[in-house]
Design a protein around this motif. Structure first.
Motif, short mmCIF file in Angstrom:
data_model
loop_
_atom_site.label_atom_id
_atom_site.label_comp_id
_atom_site.label_asym_id
_atom_site.label_seq_id
_atom_site.Cartn_x
_atom_site.Cartn_y
_atom_site.Cartn_z
N ARG A 1 7.30 0.47 10.07
CA ARG A 1 6.98 0.95 11.26
C ARG A 1 7.37 0.06 12.49
N GLY A 2 8.29 -0.91 12.27
CA GLY A 2 9.03 -1.77 13.22
C GLY A 2 8.09 -3.02 13.61
N ARG A 3 7.17 -3.08 12.73
CA ARG A 3 6.49 -4.50 13.14
C ARG A 3 7.10 -5.65 12.54
N VAL A 4 6.95 -6.93 13.22
CA VAL A 4 7.75 -8.19 13.08
C VAL A 4 6.80 -8.86 12.27
N TYR A 5 7.19 -9.57 11.23
CA TYR A 5 6.42 -10.44 10.42
C TYR A 5 7.00 -11.92 10.30
N PRO A 6 6.34 -13.17 10.23
CA PRO A 6 7.10 -14.32 10.18
C PRO A 6 8.10 -14.58 8.86
N CYS A 7 7.57 -13.89 7.86
CA CYS A 7 8.52 -14.17 6.67
C CYS A 7 7.99 -12.94 5.82
N SER A 8 8.52 -13.15 4.48
CA SER A 8 8.31 -11.83 3.59
C SER A 8 6.99 -11.88 3.04
N GLY A 9 6.02 -13.07 3.25
CA GLY A 9 4.54 -12.83 3.03
C GLY A 9 3.84 -12.12 4.13
N ARG A 10 2.61 -11.67 3.91
CA ARG A 10 2.08 -10.82 4.81
C ARG A 10 1.20 -11.56 5.94
N PHE A 11 1.70 -11.92 6.96
CA PHE A 11 0.81 -12.43 7.81
C PHE A 11 0.38 -11.32 8.69
N PRO A 12 -0.65 -11.70 9.71
CA PRO A 12 -0.59 -10.36 10.77
C PRO A 12 0.47 -10.44 11.66
N PRO A 13 0.82 -8.78 12.20
CA PRO A 13 2.08 -8.70 12.84
C PRO A 13 2.40 -9.46 13.82
N ALA A 14 3.69 -10.15 14.14
CA ALA A 14 3.99 -10.94 15.40
C ALA A 14 4.43 -10.28 16.60
N GLY A 15 4.95 -9.02 16.23
CA GLY A 15 5.36 -8.05 17.27
C GLY A 15 5.55 -6.61 16.88
N ASP A 16 5.92 -5.81 18.00
CA ASP A 16 6.05 -4.60 17.49
C ASP A 16 7.38 -3.97 18.27
N LEU A 17 8.47 -3.61 17.38
CA LEU A 17 9.65 -3.28 17.97
C LEU A 17 9.60 -1.88 18.44
N ASP B 1 0.99 -1.27 0.03
CA ASP B 1 -0.15 -0.09 0.07
C ASP B 1 0.80 1.30 -0.01
N LEU B 2 1.11 1.86 -1.07
CA LEU B 2 2.00 2.93 -1.29
C LEU B 2 1.54 4.35 -0.64
N GLU B 3 0.30 4.22 -0.46
CA GLU B 3 -0.30 5.28 0.22
C GLU B 3 -0.26 5.57 1.91
N ASP B 4 0.24 4.28 2.43
CA ASP B 4 0.35 4.20 3.61
C ASP B 4 1.53 4.50 4.30
N THR B 5 1.99 5.82 4.20
CA THR B 5 3.58 6.18 4.64
C THR B 5 3.70 6.55 5.73
N ALA B 6 2.71 6.92 6.77
CA ALA B 6 2.88 7.52 8.02
C ALA B 6 3.78 6.48 8.83
N GLY B 7 4.62 7.10 9.83
CA GLY B 7 4.98 6.35 11.28
C GLY B 7 6.24 5.75 10.74
N GLU B 8 6.98 6.16 9.88
CA GLU B 8 8.18 5.30 9.63
C GLU B 8 9.32 5.46 10.50
N LEU B 9 10.17 4.38 10.75
CA LEU B 9 11.06 4.18 11.76
C LEU B 9 12.16 5.58 11.73
N SER B 10 12.60 5.97 12.76
CA SER B 10 13.69 7.02 12.49
C SER B 10 15.02 6.16 12.27
N THR B 11 15.93 6.94 12.13
CA THR B 11 17.42 6.34 11.65
C THR B 11 17.95 5.87 12.96
N ALA B 12 17.44 6.42 14.10
CA ALA B 12 17.99 6.05 15.58
C ALA B 12 17.26 4.42 15.72
#
Length: 362
Positions: free
Chosen positions: A252-268, A39-50
């Motif tokens: 956004r720092g969300r973790v997924y089980p692989c490069s396929g799109r599952f529901p997120p498994a964690g939030d970093l 979804d190329l329009e969903d661009t809010a909330g990118e992780l910062s460099t840090a």
């Protein structure tokens, strides 16, 4: 694939080490490819460099070796050079996925000096109109080709790659010839996926069965056809590498089980990578998924030919454990190609399997 790399991957699979990670740095992109799953329009909330730097450190501590920066288009992040340097300082074998339209001299020098494993560039056709029709950006073909050539002029390892789409079905040989002429490697596949929201629109650009069979019998694409079918899996064999030795982190720092799109498994942003990897209920469930849990597939004589993905089953059938019709049809076509293809096809496949291929993909 080399014997040592195979052993490393097998050990990571057994010991649950996230050996390979894809890191989506952004979903922003300067192209609008017809088959894109993001979804190329969903661009809010990118992780910062840090935040990205912190997560990279946590991935290293967890045992990740192979790292891929991907998007969207990664060059739309102004901090990409800093992140590339940091990833290499941490010792990752780094790949960068890009459309190469924004590559400049300073980027090519950076990749050469830091020793990235490869820059992988999407090139759908050598015909500019066909390529630009897929990206929906006029002039994108010229900029991509120029970017590829600039990288090669600086000695950067390049892989020219693309899914073979219905719109460019006759172009892959020309793309491969271009890659070889400039000293780049190439890679194609025929597998498309639904959008992240499971919208099946990208699948409308997949090849029809007749052309898929023609491609499957082309010795040039021997890598896409597995060797002769082996033994059926044991009931306690894992289904795939998902949640065992591969992982994906989104912008956004969300973790997924692989490069396929599952529901997120964690939030970093809320937990460490190690906590997500070791305690996520979703990851625990998936990494304990065994062949015995796939009764519709385990008894099939073509199991070892099949590129079955549980996510395809979920998207197509609404059931993670169902038999995905598209994967099943493609598997029978691959088997037919092996049996009916020209004699040099088997020789090409065996030759490919005997080589030591560098790198590692999810």
């Amino acid at each position: 694939m080399s014997r040592h790399l195979s052993a490393l991957m097998a050990r990571a699979q057994r010991d649950l080490v996230p050996l390979s990670a894809h890191f989506e740095l952004t979903w922003r992109c300067n192209e609008r490819c017809v088959h894109c799953y993001v979804d190329l329009e969903d661009t809010a909330g990118e992780l910062s460099t840090a935040e990205v730097r912190r997560i990279l450190g946590e991935l290293k501590d967890a045992g990740t070796l192979f790292l891929t920066f991907t998007g969207g288009e990664v060059f739309l992040r102004q901090d990409l050079p800093d992140l590339v340097r940091h990833a290499r300082e941490l010792g990752f074998a780094l790949r960068v996925f890009t459309n190469a339209t924004l590559v400049r001299e300073e980027h090519a020098r950076l990749f050469r000096e830091t020793g990235v494993l490869a820059v992988e560039v999407s090139l759908y056709a050598m015909d500019p109109g066909t390529h630009d029709g897929i990206t929906r950006v006029p002039g994108s073909h010229a900029r991509t080709v120029a970017g590829i050539q600039l990288l090669r002029e600086h000695g950067v390892p390049v892989v020219v790659k693309a899914p073979i789409l219905r719109e460019a079905a006759g172009e892959y040989r020309r793309v491969a010839a271009f890659a070889e002429a400039i000293g780049a490697r190439w890679r194609f596949d025929t597998h498309l996926v639904t959008r992240n929201d499971l919208d099946p629109a990208p699948l409308g650009h997949a090849l029809g069965d007749e052309f898929l069979l023609r491609i499957a019998t082309d010795p040039l694409l021997a890598a896409a056809i597995p060797p002769e079918s082996g033994d059926s899996p044991a009931p306690d064999d894992p289904v795939c590498a998902t949640a065992r030795r591969v992982v994906l982190v989104d912008p956004r720092g969300r973790v997924y089980p692989c490069s396929g799109r599952f529901p997120p498994a964690g939030d970093l942003r809320r937990q460490s990578f190690r906590e997500a990897w070791e305690t996520s209920p979703l990851l625990l469930r998936l990494r304990n998924l065994l062949a015995a849990d796939m009764p519709g597939c385990r008894e099939c004589e073509l199991w070892s030919w099949c590129a079955r993905c549980p996510l395809d089953a979920l998207a197509e059938e609404g059931d993670f454990f169902a038999v995905p019709r598209r994967a099943c049809a493609e598997t029978h076509l691959r088997r037919q190609a092996w049996e009916e293809g020209p004699p040099e096809l088997r020789e090409a496949i065996r030759d490919l399997l005997s080589r030591e291929l560098p790198g590692c993909d999810l």
